[in-house]
Write a protein that holds these residues in place. Structure first.
Motif, PDB file in Angstrom:
ATOM      1  N   ALA A   9       0.826  -1.208   0.000  1.00  0.00           N
ATOM      2  CA  ALA A   9       0.000   0.000   0.000  1.00  0.00           C
ATOM      3  C   ALA A   9       0.863   1.262   0.000  1.00  0.00           C
ATOM      4  N   LEU A  10       1.914   1.290   0.829  1.00  0.00           N
ATOM      5  CA  LEU A  10       2.796   2.460   0.871  1.00  0.00           C
ATOM      6  C   LEU A  10       3.522   2.645  -0.456  1.00  0.00           C
ATOM      7  N   SER A  11       4.023   1.564  -1.017  1.00  0.00           N
ATOM      8  CA  SER A  11       4.777   1.659  -2.269  1.00  0.00           C
ATOM      9  C   SER A  11       3.879   2.085  -3.421  1.00  0.00           C
ATOM     10  N   VAL A  12       2.678   1.529  -3.480  1.00  0.00           N
ATOM     11  CA  VAL A  12       1.745   1.898  -4.542  1.00  0.00           C
ATOM     12  C   VAL A  12       1.352   3.367  -4.416  1.00  0.00           C
ATOM     13  N   ALA A  13       1.040   3.812  -3.199  1.00  0.00           N
ATOM     14  CA  ALA A  13       0.623   5.199  -3.005  1.00  0.00           C
ATOM     15  C   ALA A  13       1.744   6.172  -3.358  1.00  0.00           C
ATOM     16  N   VAL A  14       2.940   5.929  -2.819  1.00  0.00           N
ATOM     17  CA  VAL A  14       4.058   6.830  -3.090  1.00  0.00           C
ATOM     18  C   VAL A  14       4.463   6.766  -4.561  1.00  0.00           C
ATOM     19  N   GLY A  15       4.504   5.554  -5.119  1.00  0.00           N
ATOM     20  CA  GLY A  15       4.883   5.403  -6.522  1.00  0.00           C
ATOM     21  C   GLY A  15       3.910   6.088  -7.459  1.00  0.00           C
ATOM     22  N   LYS A  16       2.624   5.933  -7.230  1.00  0.00           N
ATOM     23  CA  LYS A  16       1.624   6.584  -8.065  1.00  0.00           C
ATOM     24  C   LYS A  16       1.759   8.104  -7.990  1.00  0.00           C
ATOM     25  N   ILE A  17       1.977   8.629  -6.793  1.00  0.00           N
ATOM     26  CA  ILE A  17       2.080  10.081  -6.646  1.00  0.00           C
ATOM     27  C   ILE A  17       3.318  10.606  -7.355  1.00  0.00           C
ATOM     28  N   VAL A  18       4.455   9.944  -7.178  1.00  0.00           N
ATOM     29  CA  VAL A  18       5.701  10.413  -7.798  1.00  0.00           C
ATOM     30  C   VAL A  18       5.606  10.375  -9.317  1.00  0.00           C
ATOM     31  N   ILE A  19       5.168   9.252  -9.866  1.00  0.00           N
ATOM     32  CA  ILE A  19       5.104   9.115 -11.323  1.00  0.00           C
ATOM     33  C   ILE A  19       4.042  10.033 -11.917  1.00  0.00           C
ATOM     34  N   SER A  20       2.886  10.105 -11.298  1.00  0.00           N
ATOM     35  CA  SER A  20       1.820  10.969 -11.814  1.00  0.00           C
ATOM     36  C   SER A  20       2.203  12.432 -11.704  1.00  0.00           C
ATOM     37  N   PHE A  21       2.852  12.798 -10.603  1.00  0.00           N
ATOM     38  CA  PHE A  21       3.289  14.174 -10.409  1.00  0.00           C
ATOM     39  C   PHE A  21       4.287  14.568 -11.499  1.00  0.00           C
ATOM     40  N   ALA A  22       5.265  13.706 -11.737  1.00  0.00           N
ATOM     41  CA  ALA A  22       6.271  14.008 -12.753  1.00  0.00           C
ATOM     42  C   ALA A  22       5.657  14.055 -14.143  1.00  0.00           C
ATOM     43  N   SER A  23       4.736  13.149 -14.440  1.00  0.00           N
ATOM     44  CA  SER A  23       4.092  13.130 -15.758  1.00  0.00           C
ATOM     45  C   SER A  23       3.276  14.398 -15.983  1.00  0.00           C
ATOM     46  N   ALA A  24       2.481  14.770 -14.998  1.00  0.00           N
ATOM     47  CA  ALA A  24       1.661  15.975 -15.136  1.00  0.00           C
ATOM     48  C   ALA A  24       2.532  17.231 -15.226  1.00  0.00           C
ATOM     49  N   TYR A  25       3.617  17.275 -14.477  1.00  0.00           N
ATOM     50  CA  TYR A  25       4.528  18.433 -14.517  1.00  0.00           C
ATOM     51  C   TYR A  25       5.122  18.591 -15.915  1.00  0.00           C
ATOM     52  N   ALA A  26       5.516  17.476 -16.518  1.00  0.00           N
ATOM     53  CA  ALA A  26       6.098  17.529 -17.863  1.00  0.00           C
ATOM     54  C   ALA A  26       5.064  17.986 -18.883  1.00  0.00           C
ATOM     55  N   VAL A  27       3.829  17.494 -18.766  1.00  0.00           N
ATOM     56  CA  VAL A  27       2.800  17.829 -19.743  1.00  0.00           C
ATOM     57  C   VAL A  27       2.390  19.299 -19.653  1.00  0.00           C
ATOM     58  N   VAL A  28       2.362  19.855 -18.447  1.00  0.00           N
ATOM     59  CA  VAL A  28       1.862  21.215 -18.258  1.00  0.00           C
ATOM     60  C   VAL A  28       2.947  22.271 -18.470  1.00  0.00           C
ATOM     61  N   PHE A  29       4.142  22.044 -17.956  1.00  0.00           N
ATOM     62  CA  PHE A  29       5.148  23.109 -17.928  1.00  0.00           C
ATOM     63  C   PHE A  29       6.237  22.982 -18.991  1.00  0.00           C
ATOM     64  N   PHE A  30       6.216  21.929 -19.778  1.00  0.00           N
ATOM     65  CA  PHE A  30       7.198  21.776 -20.850  1.00  0.00           C
ATOM     66  C   PHE A  30       6.487  21.782 -22.189  1.00  0.00           C
ATOM     67  N   ARG A  31       7.164  22.294 -23.192  1.00  0.00           N
ATOM     68  CA  ARG A  31       6.641  22.296 -24.549  1.00  0.00           C
ATOM     69  C   ARG A  31       7.527  21.410 -25.405  1.00  0.00           C
ATOM     70  N   PHE A  32       6.975  20.300 -25.883  1.00  0.00           N
ATOM     71  CA  PHE A  32       7.743  19.380 -26.707  1.00  0.00           C
ATOM     72  C   PHE A  32       6.792  18.698 -27.686  1.00  0.00           C
ATOM     73  N   PRO A  33       7.293  18.226 -28.815  1.00  0.00           N
ATOM     74  CA  PRO A  33       6.428  17.576 -29.806  1.00  0.00           C
ATOM     75  C   PRO A  33       5.743  16.344 -29.208  1.00  0.00           C
ATOM     76  N   GLY A  34       4.465  16.230 -29.482  1.00  0.00           N
ATOM     77  CA  GLY A  34       3.710  15.080 -28.991  1.00  0.00           C
ATOM     78  C   GLY A  34       3.308  15.187 -27.538  1.00  0.00           C
ATOM     79  N   ARG A  35       3.361  16.404 -26.968  1.00  0.00           N
ATOM     80  CA  ARG A  35       3.040  16.582 -25.547  1.00  0.00           C
ATOM     81  C   ARG A  35       1.602  16.147 -25.255  1.00  0.00           C
ATOM     82  N   MET A  36       0.652  16.663 -26.006  1.00  0.00           N
ATOM     83  CA  MET A  36      -0.746  16.312 -25.759  1.00  0.00           C
ATOM     84  C   MET A  36      -1.049  14.876 -26.173  1.00  0.00           C
TER      85      MET A  36
END
Length: 284
Positions: A88-115
């Motif tokens: 439970a701890l690993s799933v919760a922390v892992g989901k938050i870290v990966i989702s946080f990084a993915s959303a940060y890249a999609v919103v604050f970076f501009r790169f081909p194929g972002r959307m």
């Protein structure tokens, strides 16, 4: 003529009556399990589950933690609780870290194929778990990760829902923050740690509670990927405890159910304030 609603004086009492009825409806089965865990097997075996606690509570809980039910071949639920906690701890922390990084890249970076990348993540929400679970098991099996913590955890740590929620929140961060960070010479990592992470703490806390309970209650995936008692979770253990009606030690099963409730309840109570703030705060 008075226009006062004749039901208005009774409205608070009606509201409280409905709330109390709802609490009783949800809490009564839990109370039955709690009380049943304090009686001996013979009492429950006769179909007599009293409404008041008995005198075998300590004995039943020690038995559950020590040898467990006879269906578990002498294995207590202590290691299973530990496995569930790790998962439970690993799933919760892992989901938050990966989702946080993915959303940060999609919103604050501009790169081909972002959307395109974002929609590729988002579209996985439309795929039922049953569609993905057997291909996932095949990959885990080919990598030799069956009966390991890695095989139990890694396939569950990607979350399209959390990515979507973080993306929606990041889009509410004013552009002035980004411009001010650029003027101060802050790079992407500094902007992440100094601005985005502090603003996202309540959201991460709310998601942590939800994802911890999600990871703790997992049944189908652990059932497929674990065949060894070394990595079995407490949910799988409870199912194994329930055999034929004559051989099931219901007092031990109920004690195990109560023990399995404690960690998620503790997480919800300890993080209740952060959880509510994360769900209700809209202005940053």
């Amino acid at each position: 003529m008075s226009t006062t609603d004749p039901l208005a004086p009774r409205a608070p009492w009606l509201t409280h009556a409905i709330l109390i009825a709802g609490v009783i409806l949800f809490a009564f089965p839990i109370w039955i399990v709690l009380v049943g865990s304090t009686h001996d097997a013979a009492t429950i075996g006769r179909g007599e589950v009293p409404l008041l606690p008995g005198g075998h509570g300590l004995e039943n809980y020690l038995t559950a933690l020590g040898r467990g039910s006879s269906s578990l071949a002498g294995l207590g639920v202590g290691p299973m609780l530990f496995n569930s906690l790790v998962m439970a701890l690993s799933v919760a922390v892992g989901k938050i870290v990966i989702s946080f990084a993915s959303a940060y890249a999609v919103v604050f970076f501009r790169f081909p194929g972002r959307m395109l990348a974002f929609w590729a993540i988002f579209i996985t929400l439309m795929l039922p778990v049953e569609v993905r679970i057997f291909p996932t098991f095949k990959v885990v099996s080919d990598l030799g990760l069956v009966n390991t913590y890695a095989g139990l955890i890694i396939p569950l740590i990607a979350s399209a829902t959390a990515t979507l929620l973080f993306r929606q929140f990041f889009m509410t961060i004013p552009d002035e923050f980004v411009e001010a960070a650029k003027m101060d010479g802050a790079g992407p990592l500094r902007f992440l740690w100094d601005v985005v992470v502090p603003l996202s703490r309540t959201n991460m806390a709310a998601l942590f509670v939800i994802l911890f309970v999600y990871g703790w209650n997992q049944y189908l995936w652990p059932l497929l990927v674990t065949t060894s008692a070394d990595v079995e979770t407490v949910v799988i253990g409870m199912v194994k405890m329930i055999g034929s009606e004559a051989n099931t030690e219901w007092n031990i099963v109920m004690a195990t159910c109560v023990l399995s409730l404690l960690p998620p309840v503790a997480v919800v109570l300890l993080m209740q304030r952060w959880f509510v703030r994360g769900l209700t705060e809209t202005e940053k």
